[in-house]
Design an enzyme around this catalytic site. Structure first.
Site, PDB file in Angstrom:
ATOM      1  N   SER A  34       0.852  -1.185   0.000  1.00 56.54           N
ATOM      2  CA  SER A  34       0.000   0.000   0.000  1.00 56.54           C
ATOM      3  C   SER A  34       0.883   1.227   0.000  1.00 56.54           C
ATOM      4  CB  SER A  34      -0.918   0.016   1.225  1.00 56.54           C
ATOM      5  OG  SER A  34      -0.161   0.093   2.413  1.00 56.54           O
ATOM      6  N   GLN A  37      -0.903   6.182  -3.115  1.00 61.10           N
ATOM      7  CA  GLN A  37      -1.783   6.105  -4.276  1.00 61.10           C
ATOM      8  C   GLN A  37      -2.877   5.057  -4.144  1.00 61.10           C
ATOM      9  OE1 GLN A  37      -0.978   8.514  -6.508  1.00 61.10           O
ATOM     10  NE2 GLN A  37       0.709   8.974  -5.150  1.00 61.10           N
ATOM     11  N   ASP A 151       8.531  10.692 -10.012  1.00 51.15           N
ATOM     12  CA  ASP A 151       8.504   9.973  -8.735  1.00 51.15           C
ATOM     13  C   ASP A 151       9.275   8.662  -8.827  1.00 51.15           C
ATOM     14  OD1 ASP A 151       7.841   9.703  -6.041  1.00 51.15           O
ATOM     15  OD2 ASP A 151       6.000   8.593  -6.475  1.00 51.15           O
TER      16      ASP A 151
END
Length: 424
Positions: A34, A37, A151
């Site tokens: 997780s 996003q 990113d």
């Protein structure tokens, strides 16, 4: 939600603190990660007969930022088609009307591990250079369409045990204009380029800095610029690479320049000391040559001034990388971004919601029997490209096989809103 739709096509399962309501074709859901996003589960696709990753976007309509990020990721994933970019296999929502619409699920390829799990392994030069080559090919494909990832970090790069690599997570990616100004803080701090830290305009090779940081981490086995906050991040960079030149200082905003010029001056550390021979593979004379080439590539990517930093094209032609060069991979046709206003769009949450709903419905219209029309027939399976130079490359021995397509648990975005947090 319509009970009839849910009962006939969907079922619900609890995953950690979230409820996944997914198409019945996806069975055996298992949480694998997780992040900011969303939540990701591994699952078995009973239609295609393969393992996949199912990502539930995290509260996509919580605010305008979340909604725009969800729209951006969906649009870009639908456009890109490259062996080193994760493939989008399906998109769905369990809700049947715009009024009910609240959940978005993305189904993607499932890989074996992310680079976080590879960093602590001892990679030989073949494997390391091949991983970097694939990273650069994927980035080149994005850049060819004017898409900057923004990113890149080890948790956003996934691999299979045969050394196949793919880039994922496009929630922060955006299309580029020349030397544009954007939200200053986008990349996870450790991989953030100086021009981002300092609030300068930036361009495609902001991603190259991140690749340099990742390469340095693969070599050393640890983060190379591990700042505790935004200011300390800049300090960590200049302590190792040296205080930038007066020429670079002139490019800064006056308040930022004043701050940077008043920091302690550092001469920088030679790359031979930052990345000494002993941390590289050194079993043969060829390894020594490769070590010199690897260090040279690092020195060209980890350059504070973006105007002097190597480009992705130059990196692909670097002696350490070019041995793998294949025009079909490095010069693949650019993706066609069908939403020309992708970045200029500003909408209320309800408008974003409608745009995303239309994208999901469009995907459903183009889908038939579990396979998207016009999608390459092999898109549902991971590429098994084999470098022609060596067969030994096709195994990352002892790699964890915990399957993954997930970001790490930290947020990609920090809360600050300006260069160096206003120069404390």
């Amino acid at each position: 939600m319509s009970d009839s739709k849910c009962d006939s096509q969907f079922y619900s399962v609890q995953v950690a603190d979230s409820t996944f309501t997914v198409l019945k074709r996806y069975q055996q859901l298992k949480p694998i990660g997780s992040g900011a996003q969303g939540i990701v589960c591994a699952a078995f696709d009973t239609v295609l007969g393969i393992n996949v990753a199912v990502k539930k976007l995290s509260r996509p309509f919580q605010n305008q930022t979340h909604a725009k990020r969800a729209y951006r990721e969906l649009v870009l994933l639908k456009c890109v088609n490259h062996k080193n970019i994760i493939s989008l296999l399906n998109v769905f929502t369990p809700q049947k009307t715009l009024e009910e619409f609240q959940d978005v699920y993305l189904v993607m390829e499932l890989m074996d591990a992310n680079l976080c799990q590879v960093i602590h392994m001892e990679l030989d030069h073949e494997r390391m250079s091949y991983l970097l080559y694939q990273m650069l090919c994927g980035i080149k494909h994005l850049h060819s369409a004017g898409i900057i990832h923004r990113d890149l970090k080890p948790s956003n790069i996934v691999v299979k045990s045969d050394c196949t690599l793919k880039i994922l997570d496009f929630g922060l990616a955006r299309t580029a204009c020349t030397n544009f100004m954007m939200t200053p803080y986008v990349v996870t701090r450790y991989y953030r380029a100086p021009e981002v830290i300092l609030g300068m305009g930036y361009k495609e090779n902001v991603d190259i800095w991140s690749v340099g940081c990742i390469m340095g981490e693969l070599v050393k086995g640890c983060v190379i610029f591990q700042g505790t906050d935004h200011i300390d991040q800049w300090n960590k960079v200049i302590e190792q690479l040296g205080t930038p030149s007066a020429e670079f200082m002139k490019k800064l905003q006056p308040t930022v320049r004043n701050y940077v010029e008043n920091r302690p001056k550092y001469p920088g550390i030679k790359f031979e000391e930052l990345f000494p021979d002993w941390i590289f593979p050194s079993e043969s004379e060829r390894d020594k040559i490769k070590t010199s080439q690897a260090r040279d590539l690092l020195s060209k990517m980890l350059v504070i001034d973006p105007d002097k930093r190597i480009s992705v094209d130059e990196a692909l032609r670097h002696p350490y990388i070019t041995v793998w060069y294949d025009p079909a991979e490095a010069e693949a046709p650019p993706p066609q971004i069908y939403d020309a206003q992708l970045e200029e769009r500003e909408h209320a949450i309800e408008e974003w919601k409608e745009l995303i709903y239309k994208e999901v419905m469009d995907w459903e219209e183009r889908s038939k029997n579990g396979v998207v029309k016009d999608q390459p027939s092999d898109a549902a399976v991971s590429s098994n490209a084999t470098p022609s130079q060596s067969s030994s490359i096709n195994d990352i021995s002892s790699m964890s096989t915990e399957q993954t397509l997930a970001s790490d648990t930290d947020s990609s975005l920090d809360a600050s809103t300006g260069p160096l947090e206003g120069c404390r």
